[in-house]
Design an enzyme around this catalytic site. Structure first.
Site, PDB file in Angstrom:
ATOM      1  N   GLU A 168     -14.167  47.714 108.170  1.00  0.00           N
ATOM      2  CA  GLU A 168     -12.681  47.713 107.943  1.00  0.00           C
ATOM      3  C   GLU A 168     -12.448  49.036 107.728  1.00  0.00           C
ATOM      4  O   GLU A 168     -11.365  49.699 108.111  1.00  0.00           O
ATOM      5  CB  GLU A 168     -12.469  46.927 106.803  1.00  0.00           C
ATOM      6  N   GLU A 171     -12.413  51.032 111.164  1.00  0.00           N
ATOM      7  CA  GLU A 171     -11.331  50.578 111.837  1.00  0.00           C
ATOM      8  C   GLU A 171      -9.918  51.057 111.428  1.00  0.00           C
ATOM      9  O   GLU A 171      -9.176  51.769 112.020  1.00  0.00           O
ATOM     10  CB  GLU A 171     -11.062  49.243 111.836  1.00  0.00           C
ATOM     11  N   GLU A 172      -9.620  51.202 109.910  1.00  0.00           N
ATOM     12  CA  GLU A 172      -8.411  51.545 109.516  1.00  0.00           C
ATOM     13  C   GLU A 172      -8.310  52.982 109.355  1.00  0.00           C
ATOM     14  O   GLU A 172      -7.167  53.730 109.415  1.00  0.00           O
ATOM     15  CB  GLU A 172      -8.277  50.843 108.050  1.00  0.00           C
TER      16      GLU A 172
END
Lengths: 284, 284
Positions: A168, A171-172
């Protein structure tokens, strides 16, 4: 159309062909709990299916089977109604299929529970200057509130919590990280219809520092002095946020021990992570 | 029967009554994410439902709604097929209902994930003589293996982990307990079809000592010296079991800190438990 009508219709039709009743039984795979799993894949006419299902269940009952599972891809939605009419109930569903089950034995029903929880992570990524990686989201509860928050996300079915946190963050924000430990977690209820939620606050060590934010979900991302993060009115105002900030601060300033993931082999031979306070365990 | 045929049939029927088309729109409740939730409760004929659903969706699209949810009790199984034919997919299911969803907006689909994890507890209940409360089960993986194990059970949707541990010990052995802390947890995958599993090892303090075992699930229950429990070949042989036994022993002999549940108010105003290492947090 009632079940008895449809069965009768097929029976008549089959009798008229050659005067001998022939029923095609369904192919099932046995599980290790006395159950049969039917994986329907090919299209099938509803009435023929109902008739085959009924005959198959009779046979499985005679064989002492206890439960019958039917997995129906959404394309075979026409078979849902006949299954329910034969006594099946829903067990669980995913976007592309529905799983039904029928306890056919006289013994106590021991069908396992359906999944009850969603699992999420929040990532506490802090660099050596005590700056924490924060984002503002494009949608969701915190959209437009100006709140700088930890990157968060959902742990997928089959995904390890420690892997999900690293994924995460990447990805962010584009930042590569190494998982350190779980500092705390929260359980909440009715987060989504009747389902419950487990949210794990994970500490990660950044391996890169140059932010490349993701555009569709993330409005902004930056490194922010930890004290500024913790001083935000929203964080101060809400118990759950201020407590987590407090745990993170304790981690930064003292020797707070969270739970670390250690791979272990289970009794069924699979490898899975056990999370515990490894510092206390390994103390001399 | 194809969707277009059924719609046409109804349309004709309605035209013939008074020459004016009348469509009964479905009653939906708005959620806070631009969605509409339809709770179907009364029986409804499949074709009439399909027609109303289509007309309702047209209206909701015009209103800028993004998602439509349909909750169908299992009694209304006849409405599953028409819903899927109108573009709905499955979201989740429980024994008595099926939830379907349809993203009707052109924006990115942000339908939340379904629950992915089952949550279980194992209860480490130890008295002052270092005896641990153990059981043998009537069914399941360990049936007939002579293994003495901690009482275990499933955490229900909506139930706090700390409450579930106390409940399971009471149900299986009749012993009243007080929750102390979570010593460790394990995440495993594909435990049940594709679903994942979180298993929390909880320490509890016994408040009563007289065992009244439950008969349907539990073959036997007793207090067993901890060393005898840990020395069982099965426990020794399996990483996951021996590691947990090791954590429990460390807890008994040194100052191992697990995670304690502390009630906190979330940003949505609900109370939920935050679990963390409260010993390290409160150190002077």
């Amino acid at each position: 159309m009632s079940t008895s009508t449809s069965a009768l219709a097929i029976e008549n039709q089959m009798m008229s062909e050659n005067g001998v009743q022939q029923v095609e039984l369904l192919n099932g795979v046995e599980d290790s709990y006395g159950g049969i799993i039917i994986n329907m894949e090919e299209p099938c006419e509803s009435e023929a299916f109902a008739f085959s299902l009924r005959a198959s269940i009779l046979q499985w009952k005679q064989q002492g089977k206890r439960a019958v599972w039917i997995k129906l891809p959404i394309q075979l939605v026409n078979l849902v109604e006949p299954s329910v009419k034969e006594g099946f109930r829903y067990h669980h569903a995913e976007p592309d299929y529905l799983m039904l089950v029928n306890w056919i034995s006289d013994s106590t029903d021991t069908i396992p529970e359906n999944a009850s929880h969603r699992v999420g992570i929040g990532a506490f990524v802090v660099n050596k200057r005590r700056e924490v990686l924060v984002v503002q989201e494009n949608n969701g509860t915190f959209k437009g509130k100006g709140l700088w928050k930890f990157p968060t996300g959902v742990v997928n079915e089959g995904e390890d919590i420690c892997m999900a946190a690293v994924r995460e963050v990447k990805e962010e924000t584009g930042i590569d990280t190494e998982f350190v430990e779980i500092l705390a977690f929260r359980q909440s209820h009715r987060s989504f219809f009747t389902k419950s939620d487990l949210f794990f606050v994970c500490m990660l060590r950044p391996l890169t520092f140059d932010i490349q934010k993701q555009d569709t979900e993330i409005e902004a991302a930056k490194w922010m002095p930890f004290n500024e993060y913790a001083a935000q009115p929203f964080v101060q105002k809400h118990d759950a946020f201020s407590s987590v900030a407090n745990v993170c601060l304790t981690k930064l300033e003292t020797d707070y021990a969270g739970f670390s993931p250690i791979p272990r082999t289970t009794s069924s031979g699979k490898t899975s992570y056990l999370y515990f306070n490894s510092r206390d365990l390994n103390k001399p």
